[in-house]
Design an enzyme around this catalytic site. Sequence first.
Site, PDB file in Angstrom:
ATOM      1  NE  ARG A   1       4.998 -11.043   2.516  1.00  0.00           N
ATOM      2  CZ  ARG A   1       4.328 -11.988   3.164  1.00  0.00           C
ATOM      3  NH1 ARG A   1       4.886 -13.170   3.369  1.00  0.00           N
ATOM      4  NH2 ARG A   1       3.120 -11.762   3.614  1.00  0.00           N
TER       5      ARG A   1
ATOM      6  CB  ALA B   1     -13.678  -4.521   2.184  1.00  0.00           C
TER       7      ALA B   1
ATOM      8  CB  CYS C   1     -18.939  -0.356   7.752  1.00  0.00           C
ATOM      9  SG  CYS C   1     -17.752  -1.679   8.106  1.00  0.00           S
TER      10      CYS C   1
ATOM     11  CB  THR D   1      -0.941  -0.010   1.216  1.00  0.00           C
ATOM     12  OG1 THR D   1      -1.676  -1.245   1.225  1.00  0.00           O
ATOM     13  CG2 THR D   1      -1.918   1.147   1.165  1.00  0.00           C
ATOM     14  CB  ALA D   2       3.268   2.716   2.294  1.00  0.00           C
TER      15      ALA D   2
ATOM     16  CB  VAL E   1      -0.435 -10.213  -4.034  1.00  0.00           C
ATOM     17  CG1 VAL E   1      -1.358  -9.218  -3.331  1.00  0.00           C
ATOM     18  CG2 VAL E   1      -0.646 -10.193  -5.542  1.00  0.00           C
TER      19      VAL E   1
ATOM     20  CG  HIS F   1     -10.337   0.976   5.340  1.00  0.00           C
ATOM     21  ND1 HIS F   1      -9.097   0.917   4.733  1.00  0.00           N
ATOM     22  CD2 HIS F   1     -10.875  -0.264   5.210  1.00  0.00           C
ATOM     23  CE1 HIS F   1      -8.903  -0.305   4.257  1.00  0.00           C
ATOM     24  NE2 HIS F   1      -9.955  -1.041   4.537  1.00  0.00           N
ATOM     25  N   PRO F   2      -7.680   2.475   7.213  1.00  0.00           N
ATOM     26  CG  PRO F   2      -6.138   0.805   7.799  1.00  0.00           C
ATOM     27  CD  PRO F   2      -7.623   1.091   7.719  1.00  0.00           C
TER      28      PRO F   2
ATOM     29  CD1 TRP G   1      -8.300  -9.551   8.428  1.00  0.00           C
ATOM     30  CD2 TRP G   1     -10.129  -8.411   7.817  1.00  0.00           C
ATOM     31  NE1 TRP G   1      -9.327 -10.452   8.262  1.00  0.00           N
ATOM     32  CE2 TRP G   1     -10.464  -9.787   7.887  1.00  0.00           C
ATOM     33  CE3 TRP G   1     -11.109  -7.507   7.452  1.00  0.00           C
ATOM     34  CZ2 TRP G   1     -11.734 -10.265   7.614  1.00  0.00           C
ATOM     35  CZ3 TRP G   1     -12.388  -7.982   7.175  1.00  0.00           C
ATOM     36  CH2 TRP G   1     -12.686  -9.341   7.259  1.00  0.00           C
ATOM     37  CG  HIS G   2      -8.322  -1.878   9.655  1.00  0.00           C
ATOM     38  ND1 HIS G   2      -9.426  -1.054   9.771  1.00  0.00           N
ATOM     39  CD2 HIS G   2      -8.431  -2.469   8.439  1.00  0.00           C
ATOM     40  CE1 HIS G   2     -10.169  -1.147   8.677  1.00  0.00           C
ATOM     41  NE2 HIS G   2      -9.581  -2.000   7.855  1.00  0.00           N
TER      42      HIS G   2
END
Length: 573
Positions: free
Chosen positions: A83, A138, A356, A63-64, A129, A525-526, A486-487
């Site tokens: 990886r 999500a 949510c 993500t970053a 991935v 959400h981060p 998952w955060h």
Amino acid sequence: MVKSTMSAVLLVLHIFVLHLQYSEVQSLANTSSHDFSYLSFVYDATDPELEGSYDYIIVGGGTAGCPLAATLSANYSVLVLERGSLPTEYPNLLISDGFVYNLQQEDDGKTPVERFVSEDGIDNVRGRVLGGTSMINAGVYVRANTSFFNQTGIEWDMDLVNQTYEWVEDTIVFEPDSQTWQTVIGTAYLEAGILPNNGFSVDHLAGTRLTGSTFDNNGTRHASDELLNKGDPNNLRVAVQAAVEKIIFSSNTSGVTAIGVIYTDSNGTTHQAFVRGEGEVILSAGPIGSPQLLLLSGVGPESYLTSLNISVVASHPYVGQYIYDNPRNFINILPPNPIEASTVTVLGITSDFYQCSISSLPFDTPPFSFFPTTSYPLPNQTFAHIVNKVPGPLSHGTVTLNSSSDVRVGPNVKFNYYSNLTDLSHCVSGMKKLGEVLSTDALEPYKVEDLPGIDGFNILGIPLPENQTDDAAFETFCRESVASYWHYHGGCLVGKVLDDGFRVTGINALRVVDGSTFPSTPASHPQGFYLMLGRYMGIQILQERSASEDAIRNLGFQENILDSPKSTSSFAF
């Protein structure tokens, strides 16, 4: 009958009001197919051409890491070591309907969703991935809470922050269409008092709103990997299936310096890559991967590393400490009639909790970590999963090594859910509010019996306590139904492991830029924050290098230093 009619009226009013408010939005992306143009500079880690020297090596193409790499490549050579494999190998990643399927897919050691069970006994997952968790989540997109920036101990350039958000949003963020269940749950939030109605916004706002999504309205996922397309292909190389085993350090009178990395390919062959001149190694491997790699490389608590026979490069007592995971508690309702599947697009936000919902088709196979354990009962019909998230949180745990030599062996992770009673109190408040949501007219048609309040629903799993005033019963509910949101975040905190420039203190040329860096979740959400952070820190580093090179020129060292290989944008091997 009266309640059903009232629900219909509320629904129409809700859609009408939101429609009026949705028109005032910033420029977002247009629906399109996933853009894989970057494949022209992607290599398999087995390719010996990757070995050499670069200005920057980024460990983790998530993500970053992807926006960071794209940004740095404007002026410098960059190698990204990921990886995992390419998303093209797993087509279900690229569609909104694939979110649950990807959690159901068995982990064969290569699949994009890596499974693990925390020492708390709660199922969880990591991204494996190119694109990282932005490729398996999500799709919720929201900017960070403005108060979050004030709590970080960093002096942010907020104009640059906002420009950076826009850089992300015009490529991979969309205004979602109103889906039936999402509109219904939004109406219920408003009816339950989660106010005001904020219409559509990507800002973190108290109240109820439609938020951004990285799924477009054809259901196509757009993730951080597409931001690589904004980089300079002449300066950027991305290696997949490259497992970084260790950071290489040198030591002299100026201190300890990161000079490269050792990585293995899918065949187990070892390779090395180095940084040159003023270059850096930057970890973007996430809250689990970054502390794990630091520990394996000899950066961590001295006594702990010594006990594992790992040579200590730098004593850092807080590496792997202060890792957090936001608890997810929920109610599942099985309505009398089928409902369409939907991803999260509507949020209900307060200071104590975030809420949510998704709606889903039946499950024939347990989606790993969707429920707390694989023994959880499975729905045999369409259902709605209504969720409460505890902000922060304050409870925290540790990342410790499960192997002292093999990065492919996942570390031990413990989050200590609800060990801090403030978190438990926030869960109780949130689940009581969820009871109010269930009691709204908007959700009346989803009951199987015409009963008042929270009764009348066909509930899958643990039901809410009947007595809405029984705090002890709600505390028990929170503890017994907790799952991961998952955060998870932390493990390499700014102020404990890193300075305010995300540099590992006491070590030259080593930074961490990812979700391991802060002790609280930046928003409901981060994802939006960490997409922004990668780009933001890339610009900050470019500005630092520019200022440094200007200073060198002013000192008359241009010929000796600025014309050396470290400052050129071409690759050197």
